[in-house]
Design an enzyme around this catalytic site. Structure first.
Site, PDB file in Angstrom:
ATOM      1  N   ASP A  64      30.289 -14.629 -21.663  1.00  0.00           N
ATOM      2  CA  ASP A  64      31.410 -14.513 -20.268  1.00  0.00           C
ATOM      3  C   ASP A  64      31.096 -15.720 -19.479  1.00  0.00           C
ATOM      4  O   ASP A  64      29.894 -16.110 -19.139  1.00  0.00           O
ATOM      5  CB  ASP A  64      31.901 -13.158 -19.516  1.00  0.00           C
ATOM      6  N   ARG A  71      42.022 -13.519  -3.087  1.00  0.00           N
ATOM      7  CA  ARG A  71      40.943 -13.308  -3.991  1.00  0.00           C
ATOM      8  C   ARG A  71      39.628 -14.324  -3.811  1.00  0.00           C
ATOM      9  O   ARG A  71      38.458 -14.036  -3.712  1.00  0.00           O
ATOM     10  CB  ARG A  71      40.983 -13.888  -5.344  1.00  0.00           C
TER      11      ARG A  71
END
Length: 296
Positions: free
Chosen positions: A154, A45
């Site tokens: 978020d 990632r």
């Protein structure tokens, strides 16, 4: 024929030392727990971040992101490491409790002139707050014209941009009943866009749950589903009283299907359904807060 060795980020390996630095920073910044078994996932990632910054090793990246000049990159790192999976009307039993039990109370409050506040904490790509807004339009339309707001937050700045855009593929909208699709979505090419009527009810904000919560008003409903599972018990135990204090005395609190309020918060919350809770009004209270609540 001579070949040129592959020296790009895809050829690099994440050392144990660099992984330890990155995982410690992820925990300090966002409460994320990255066990050693996740080293391959972390390497994969973060590969694009090395490319974007033209950094040639994970060790150099770990040093940069932890340094004084790595403030912006720390947000990008957390964005890359965060798992964002969401669906419309996911864990539908919570929406049934909201429709059946919470909406009648919220309507009574609104008729008294009280503002209604709902928080989708860890909203990911926005399906959760939009699902809540659709449910309000369908089953409590009186709230639409009142002082009703949904806060959608978020930690990931990129996913917040996607959530606010409110554009989804045909596969992503599969959880929305067909009649509601017709009412609240408009097709544009291969994407389905959420209607402006829903967006008016929602405020999208970047927010780190283990950081400061700037909200002043208390909430009638808090959804925080499939978020705390990524935190260790110490971080979770610090969050339970914060959620309790953020709720109105008669509020509602929903967790994900594999999450439970810890025993340390047993005096603060009482179960009123599958991973559904309400604040305990009186710490000596022994009877159910909601006598007619049923397991969904």
């Amino acid at each position: 024929m001579n070949t040129v060795p592959n020296t790009g980020p895809q050829a690099l390996s994440l050392s144990d030392a660099a992984f330890a630095q990155i995982s410690a920073l992820a925990r300090a910044e966002a409460g994320l727990i990255l066990p050693a078994s996740k080293i391959t996932m972390v390497q994969s990632r973060l590969r694009s971040r090395l490319t974007a910054l033209n950094i040639t090793s994970y060790e150099a990246y770990a040093k940069f992101v932890a340094g004084a000049e790595g403030d912006v990159e720390r947000r990008m790192m957390i964005s890359a490491l965060t798992t964002n999976v969401s669906h419309f009307f996911r864990e539908n039993h919570h929406f049934e409790i909201l429709r059946r039990d919470a909406f009648p109370e919220l309507l009574q409050q609104a008729r008294k002139g009280e503002g209604i506040r709902i928080w989708s904490a860890g909203c990911s790509s926005g399906q959760e707050p939009y699902s809540i807004a659709m449910l309000i339009h369908e089953y409590a339309p009186e709230l639409v014209g009142q002082d009703t707001l949904i806060l959608a937050s978020d930690i990931d700045p990129k996913i917040m941009e996607a959530a606010e855009a409110g554009a989804y593929s045909e596969q992503q909208i599969a959880g929305i009943p067909p009649e509601m699709q017709k009412k609240y979505l408009k097709k544009n090419g291969t994407q389905y866009h959420v209607s402006a009527n829903l967006k008016k009810m929602i405020r999208f904000r970047e927010l780190n749950l283990i950081g400061n919560w700037p909200m002043r008003m208390k909430f009638d409903v808090i959804f925080c589903r499939n978020v705390v599972i990524y935190f260790d018990s110490e971080t979770q135990n610090a969050l339970w009283p914060r959620f309790r204090n953020a709720l109105k005395p008669n509020g509602w609190f929903f967790l994900g299907h594999s999450e439970r309020v810890a025993d340390t918060a047993a005096n603060d919350f009482q179960s009123v359904g599958m991973t559904a809770y309400r604040p305990i009004q009186n710490r000596n209270q022994t009877q159910s807060i909601l006598t007619n609540a049923r397991e969904a």
